[in-house]
Design a protein around this motif. Sequence first.
Motif, short mmCIF file in Angstrom:
data_model
loop_
_atom_site.label_atom_id
_atom_site.label_comp_id
_atom_site.label_asym_id
_atom_site.label_seq_id
_atom_site.Cartn_x
_atom_site.Cartn_y
_atom_site.Cartn_z
N UNK A 179 0.77 -1.31 -0.14
CA UNK A 179 0.06 -0.07 -0.01
C UNK A 179 0.91 1.30 -0.08
N UNK A 180 1.82 1.09 0.88
CA UNK A 180 2.83 2.37 0.90
C UNK A 180 4.26 2.29 0.40
N UNK A 181 4.67 2.78 -0.39
CA UNK A 181 6.31 2.56 -0.90
C UNK A 181 7.05 2.11 0.10
N UNK A 182 6.84 2.67 1.37
CA UNK A 182 7.98 2.26 2.37
C UNK A 182 7.64 0.82 2.80
N UNK A 183 6.49 0.34 2.27
CA UNK A 183 6.23 -1.37 2.82
C UNK A 183 6.90 -2.15 1.72
N UNK A 184 7.63 -1.52 0.77
CA UNK A 184 8.13 -2.44 -0.33
C UNK A 184 7.40 -3.33 -1.27
N UNK A 185 7.96 -4.37 -1.66
CA UNK A 185 7.13 -5.05 -2.61
C UNK A 185 6.57 -6.67 -1.78
#
Length: 503
Positions: free
Chosen positions: A348-354
């Motif tokens: 959901x967030x870019x900081x959560x990665x792939x």
Amino acid sequence: MKNIIYISLITLALGTSSCSNDFLDRDPSFLLLEGNTISDVQGAEGAVNGIYDIFRIGREESAGHYVGKASQSGFVNWNQGDFDFEYTQTNITTFSIEARWSTIYATINASNFAINGIIDLGVDEFESEEAYNSLLAEARCWRAWAHMNIFWNYGHWWSDDDTNPYGVLYREQLADISNLQQARLNVGESYQKIFEDLDFAITHMNSLEDKGNRFLSKEFAKVIKAKALLRRGGMNDNIDQLNESLTLVNDVLNSPPAGFAMQADLAQVYQDSWDSQENLFVGYLENDGATSELPFDYEVNISTNFSDELDPDNPTPADELTAGLNFGANLFREDPRWPIVTGESGAERESDGRVYTWTKVTRLSRADGEEAGDFKYNTYFFRFPELYIMRSELLARTGASIAEAIAPINTMRSIRTNPILPSLNPTNQQELMDAIFLEYFFEIFLENGSEFYASLRFDTANGSPWIETTKGGKSLIVNSICFPIPPSEMLANRLMIQNVDLE
């Protein structure tokens, strides 16, 4: 009283939302206000189209519903309350118990507004009796499907005892103060009322080829009735119900309407999304990526919280990826569809990665950015392949040979060229039933809840339902497979009785 007023207010709020002409040919501008009436054919058409608008907003009739069913099936454990069936009127363990009830009754309320308005307007106002019956049938199909979903979630739909008192709270009038107190029907009466609406729809409704798969159709009405008969008949080995279901499935499969067919490329099916010709009815959303918060989208936190987190520095071996499956990952990874229906996506967030997730139904997340595509991911309420799987099951349950019963699934598999699916060759009845059950899992998992109902009516070699295996040996308590009637309804409606064992 408080609950029904609450439902009415939800319906009023949802009814004020309008669909643009991209979604429907006519603008459904109406309010469900006391004293409001349908005064002409255009208003009647707008009222029916408004049902789609209300339905489109309620995620508990779409993605949220089927995510919950996936947990109930035991294949995933994304909600402990759904997984364990540990809920009662005094122990509400999932938001869905209240939300699904009010959301579905909002659709029923809108359906009744349209139905009663069309009847009051009268056939003479329409260009023909056929036009009158067609529009009325569309509204009645909505009412039937909504009540069927109430029954499947809150009633003893599986019971072969028509006098069983735990049927549906059937409403055929617009909810107001005068009709708040109402008893639920028994099981036999519930099926009778729902089937009356479906039979009218089957007789008078437009075909899919007339309006397209963004609208209900007579073929969809046949499928809903066939599913109801299969689910009930399959739980009780009721041959009459199973044969009637098979007749309906054959009607659609043998003479499908133009625009409804299998596609060879499964990857293209999900890329086409609501435009795929495999869809009988779709969860269409306008504006593509701009609708990422709307409810036909499977929640982004499915991919954020319930999938494999991928570490670029320490890649996860392919044989350890699960996409969040609690059971069956080892089986599904061996199926050629696995790398098509699952895959890598941004959380959901870019900081959560792939993450590695169910890319066939989850939108590519906001972290993927606009370059990820147009986000055409919908709720697949029914796809063509399920007709083949249902036919195989119904043949198997009504005395066909093993070769005859597996043939429809093998026909379905032979049509695919991406991926190539080998034929199945079960050698005994148990292998046949296991193969059919797993085909529901491999082909339509997370799409419309069918894997849950299959897990109840298919047995493993030890004679216990598959749901006990998917849940690690946890015994099934049949009376717990439905939700309790929500506390707000129990407080408001003095004639309502609670489901047994769920007080």
